[in-house]
Structure formats: structure tokens, C-alpha cells
Design a protein around this motif. Structure first.
Motif, mmCIF file in Angstrom:
data_model
loop_
_atom_site.group_PDB
_atom_site.id
_atom_site.type_symbol
_atom_site.label_atom_id
_atom_site.label_comp_id
_atom_site.label_asym_id
_atom_site.label_seq_id
_atom_site.Cartn_x
_atom_site.Cartn_y
_atom_site.Cartn_z
ATOM 1 N N PRO A 138 -4.660 5.820 18.592
ATOM 2 C CA PRO A 138 -5.531 4.644 18.576
ATOM 3 C C PRO A 138 -4.927 3.551 17.698
ATOM 4 N N ALA A 139 -4.964 2.306 18.200
ATOM 5 C CA ALA A 139 -4.401 1.187 17.427
ATOM 6 C C ALA A 139 -5.181 0.949 16.144
ATOM 7 N N SER A 140 -6.377 1.573 16.067
ATOM 8 C CA SER A 140 -7.212 1.371 14.875
ATOM 9 C C SER A 140 -6.722 2.144 13.662
ATOM 10 N N ILE A 141 -5.832 3.133 13.866
ATOM 11 C CA ILE A 141 -5.298 3.860 12.706
ATOM 12 C C ILE A 141 -4.380 2.910 11.940
ATOM 13 N N PRO A 142 -4.618 2.728 10.628
ATOM 14 C CA PRO A 142 -3.800 1.770 9.882
ATOM 15 C C PRO A 142 -2.301 2.072 10.019
ATOM 16 N N ALA A 143 -1.503 1.020 10.139
ATOM 17 C CA ALA A 143 -0.073 1.195 10.389
ATOM 18 C C ALA A 143 0.611 1.968 9.269
ATOM 19 N N ASP A 144 0.176 1.754 8.022
ATOM 20 C CA ASP A 144 0.852 2.460 6.923
ATOM 21 C C ASP A 144 0.607 3.970 7.003
ATOM 22 N N VAL A 145 -0.615 4.338 7.374
ATOM 23 C CA VAL A 145 -0.952 5.760 7.505
ATOM 24 C C VAL A 145 -0.187 6.382 8.680
ATOM 25 N N ALA A 146 -0.168 5.680 9.804
ATOM 26 C CA ALA A 146 0.529 6.195 10.987
ATOM 27 C C ALA A 146 2.033 6.328 10.720
ATOM 28 N N ALA A 147 2.594 5.351 10.021
ATOM 29 C CA ALA A 147 4.033 5.388 9.725
ATOM 30 C C ALA A 147 4.376 6.596 8.866
ATOM 31 N N ALA A 148 3.458 6.919 7.954
ATOM 32 C CA ALA A 148 3.715 7.963 6.956
ATOM 33 C C ALA A 148 3.510 9.371 7.503
ATOM 34 N N LEU A 311 -5.863 15.027 8.452
ATOM 35 C CA LEU A 311 -4.489 15.102 7.929
ATOM 36 C C LEU A 311 -3.887 13.719 7.700
ATOM 37 N N LEU A 312 -4.727 12.737 7.380
ATOM 38 C CA LEU A 312 -4.201 11.394 7.110
ATOM 39 C C LEU A 312 -3.399 11.440 5.810
ATOM 40 N N PRO A 313 -2.150 11.033 5.819
ATOM 41 C CA PRO A 313 -1.350 11.106 4.592
ATOM 42 C C PRO A 313 -1.770 10.036 3.591
ATOM 43 N N PRO A 314 -1.924 10.407 2.321
ATOM 44 C CA PRO A 314 -2.162 9.363 1.327
ATOM 45 C C PRO A 314 -0.928 8.459 1.211
ATOM 46 N N VAL A 315 -1.175 7.167 1.178
ATOM 47 C CA VAL A 315 -0.069 6.201 1.052
ATOM 48 C C VAL A 315 0.007 5.771 -0.400
ATOM 49 N N ASP A 316 1.184 5.932 -0.977
ATOM 50 C CA ASP A 316 1.401 5.562 -2.376
ATOM 51 C C ASP A 316 1.448 4.051 -2.522
ATOM 52 N N ARG A 317 2.336 3.436 -1.750
ATOM 53 C CA ARG A 317 2.518 1.989 -1.880
ATOM 54 C C ARG A 317 3.190 1.454 -0.629
ATOM 55 N N VAL A 318 2.890 0.218 -0.283
ATOM 56 C CA VAL A 318 3.502 -0.443 0.870
ATOM 57 C C VAL A 318 4.374 -1.592 0.364
ATOM 58 N N PHE A 319 5.631 -1.570 0.749
ATOM 59 C CA PHE A 319 6.557 -2.641 0.380
ATOM 60 C C PHE A 319 6.860 -3.487 1.620
ATOM 61 N N PRO A 320 6.978 -4.820 1.458
ATOM 62 C CA PRO A 320 7.433 -5.615 2.595
ATOM 63 C C PRO A 320 8.889 -5.281 2.917
ATOM 64 N N PHE A 337 2.873 9.187 -5.548
ATOM 65 C CA PHE A 337 1.989 10.242 -5.066
ATOM 66 C C PHE A 337 1.651 9.848 -3.639
ATOM 67 N N GLY A 338 2.187 10.561 -2.696
ATOM 68 C CA GLY A 338 2.007 10.189 -1.301
ATOM 69 C C GLY A 338 3.200 9.406 -0.793
ATOM 70 N N LYS A 339 3.002 8.767 0.339
ATOM 71 C CA LYS A 339 4.140 8.199 1.048
ATOM 72 C C LYS A 339 4.416 6.752 0.638
ATOM 73 N N VAL A 340 5.708 6.452 0.575
ATOM 74 C CA VAL A 340 6.176 5.095 0.337
ATOM 75 C C VAL A 340 6.468 4.471 1.702
ATOM 76 N N VAL A 341 5.809 3.353 1.962
ATOM 77 C CA VAL A 341 5.826 2.755 3.303
ATOM 78 C C VAL A 341 6.461 1.371 3.256
ATOM 79 N N ILE A 342 7.107 1.000 4.347
ATOM 80 C CA ILE A 342 7.687 -0.326 4.484
ATOM 81 C C ILE A 342 6.989 -1.043 5.648
ATOM 82 N N ASP A 343 6.393 -2.168 5.324
ATOM 83 C CA ASP A 343 5.688 -2.973 6.322
ATOM 84 C C ASP A 343 6.728 -3.823 7.061
#
Ligand SMILES: [Zn+2]
Length: 348
Positions: A138-148, A311-320, A337-343
Motif C-alpha cells: 500500500p502506498a500509505s506505508i511511509p517510505a522510510d519504513v518501507a525502505a527499511a 513487523l514495521l522496522p523502527p526508523v532511527d533517522r532519515v537523511f536527505p 537504534f533502528g534503521k538509517v534511511v536516505i530520502d
């Protein structure tokens, strides 16, 4: 297009943002091209920067294994996703023809490879992958969570469900809570109803693990984890140990493992050469098993969980995207703590 590339193996200094990368095009009838929304880092990406035996990169090499995007183009044979679908990516690429693939065991493929390590990665505006490696969400799942989501959850699922076969009655020890695989392993064990012990060098991370359902926490800097567990369980020990640390923890892992215990490993971040007393192995009737990534059926199982909001992964931080190197520094310093994400979609 823009992307984060590696110029040569070495330090994080070799990471370089480029805006002149060629747009990848579909070459096979079974491929899809994704316009990436976000990517996520794994410890594997640090190993790629440092260089892995037998892996050669051709600079400028696009980094990244995990990510989510929107299908932008599809090959003629692609049926299960359509242009415009939001998808997650299974980063494990197999040839789908060897004996292991034919048995549905893609991570054992004799030509197995991982995005960002053996194939161009996900930290770019566009990526082309085999359609068999994507699932719509679903497109409603936040991109940072889906990426992680994919790599850590898939790896943990195979370890906990398929390999160690954790039962609700099991006590499970998970090392280094804070890392993506460890957190996913904790979440999966709690979904199964097991009693979970976690370790960290940080009391703050142990507190956060409690919020995710950890039953017992141990700060390993001040104590011998094997001894603490034997003391707290009346010498019984735990049924399962999840160890992806290697030499630094192996002895304590075996010290914590009870009779008929199973130890499952998917990594050796502290070093790979460990010692095992074979007499204790047979006397206690232990099983020591390896695991890596996951197969198509396991990927379907975890994406099914994701679609239902589990099982949604906790996102630590999102960097551009423009600050992707800082994201790698955070991972290298084990601050997360959790996933490091790149937007990527809004990352400029
Ligand atoms: Zn194969």
C-alpha cells in the motif's frame, strides 16, 4: 540521475554524490525499473565500502541494498506489478535456474548476489531489478519504513522461523539490539510469543528494546552475558541464541545456550574466527546453524506481515540524499537504534 556512488574501496571518503549517472534501462523482459522513494542502510554497505573478498566494483558504483520505489517501467513478461505500483525490493538476486533456485531456495543460489554489492544499488533516483524481486505494498506505508524493511526483516525471519524454528515456549537471546536484524528478530520472536533476552552496550537502547517487547535486558559491557543468563535461569540457559557478532560474543553465546540449544548466525561483525569446544557441542546436543537472506516464500510471508502493519522496522533517522555520507557515519559509529534511511524522492 543522482545517486550515491563508491569511487574505490576504502573509507567513507570514497563515497561520492553524483548527478551525472546514466538512467538505467530495462534490458530483460522480466525486469522492472523503479523511481526510488527512499533507501536504507545495512551493515553490509559498510563492508562494501571497505571491500569484500571476491567482490569487484566498477566505479562509479551505486551503493545500497534496501529501498522502496514506484514502478516506472516494466519488461514485456512482467505481470504481477504494474506501472505506478509502490513496491519494496528483495535485495537478494538469484539466477532462478540452478538446483537450489529450482527448489525454492534462492539464497543458496550458486550465482547469488545482493544489490549494492554485486549489482548496482538502491541509493539512486532509478534502479532496474528483476520483477521477481519486488512486491507491491500500500502506498500509505511511509517510505522510510518501507525502505527499511526488507533485508533485515527477511534475514531475521529466515533465522527465527525457518532455521531456528522458534516456539512460543522458547527463551531466545539476541545480541546487539539496535541493529536492524536484531530488532527484526526481536519483533518476530514476540510475534511468535517467545521470551526474549536482548543485549546492548547502551542502557538507552535496552530501554527502547523493552518498548518493543524485550522481556529481559543485559548491558554486556559490565558483565558476562552467558553467566548472567545461567544465573537468572537457574543454570538452564536459553533455547536459541541469535549471534551476528562473531568472535567477540561466541564464547558467551555458547555459555548462555542450554541443552538442546540452537545457535543461529548470520554475520560476524567483530571477526569470523571462533572457537567451539566439541565436547560441549555433543554433550549438550547443540545445533549451530548459519543463515543468510531469505527465499521467495519467506519474502512473501514478511511482506504479508508488512501489508497488515506488522513487523514495521523502527526508523532511527532519515537523511536527505545530499547528506548520504553522514548517514553512513551514523551507522559506522553504531549510534543508531533502528534503521538509517536516505530520502531520495525529496532528498535533493
Ligand atoms: Zn540459482
Amino acid at each position: 540521475m543522482k545517486g550515491l556512488t563508491l569511487s574505490a574501496h576504502g573509507s567513507l571518503e570514497q563515497l561520492q554524490m553524483r548527478d551525472d549517472l546514466p538512467l538505467p534501462s530495462i534490458r530483460q523482459r522480466n525486469e522492472v525499473r523503479l523511481r526510488m522513494r527512499a533507501a536504507a542502510l545495512n551493515h553490509l554497505d559498510l563492508f562494501v565500502v571497505g571491500g569484500l573478498p571476491g567482490v569487484t566494483i566498477v566505479p562509479p558504483w551505486v551503493m545500497g541494498a534496501d529501498g522502496t520505489g514506484v514502478v516506472d517501467a516494466i519488461g514485456d513478461d512482467v505481470r504481477h506489478v504494474a506501472v505506478g505500483d509502490t513496491v519494496v525490493i528483495n535485495p537478494g538476486i538469484s539466477d532462478r535456474s540452478c538446483e537450489y533456485c529450482r527448489n525454492g531456495e534462492q539464497p543458496l543460489c550458486v550465482r547469488f548476489g545482493i544489490l549494492g554489492e554485486h549489482f548496482p544499488g538502491t541509493i539512486a533516483e532509478y534502479v532496474v531489478v528483476p520483477a521477481a524481486n519486488v512486491r507491491s505494498i500500500p502506498a500509505s506505508i511511509p517510505a522510510d519504513v518501507a525502505a527499511a524493511f526488507s533485508l533485515a526483516t527477511l534475514t531475521a525471519w529466515r533465522m527465527i522461523v525457518t532455521r531456528a524454528r522458534v516456539l512460543p515456549s522458547d527463551d531466545v537471546l539476541i545480541w546487539g539490539i539496535g541493529g536492524g536484524v536484531a530488532i527484526a528478530a526481536l519483533q518476530i520472536c514476540k510475534l511468535l510469543g517467545a521470551h526474549v533476552w536482548v543485549t546492548s552496550s547502551s542502557d538507552a537502547k535496552l530501554e527502547r528494546a523493552r518498548v518493543l517487547g524485550a522481556d529481559e535486558t543485559i548491558n554486556y559491557t559490565t558483565t558476562d552475558v552467558g553467566k548472567v543468563i545461567r544465573d537468572r535461569t537457574g543454570k538452564r540457559g536459553v533455547d536459541v541464541v541469535v549471534d551476528d557478532v562473531g568472535v567477540a560474543t561466541w564464547k558467551q553465546s555458547l555459555g548462555a545456550l542450554g541443552r538442546r540449544g540452537r545457535l543461529v548466525t548470520c554475520g560476524a561483525t567483530s571477526g569470523p574466527m571462533v572457537e567451539t569446544d566439541v565436547r560441549r557441542l555433543f554433550w549438550n546436543q547443540w545445533t549451530i546453524m548459519g543463515s543468510t537472506m531469505g527465499n521467495d516464500a519467506e519474502y512473501d510471508a514478511i511482506v504479508g506481515q508488512l501489508r497488515q502493519g506488522r513487523l514495521l522496522p523502527p526508523v532511527d533517522r532519515v537523511f536527505p540524499l545530499g547528506q548520504a555520507r553522514a548517514a553512513f557515519e551514523r551507522l559506522q559509529n553504531a549510534e543508531q537504534f533502528g534503521k538509517v534511511v536516505i530520502d531520495i524522492a525529496n532528498g535533493g
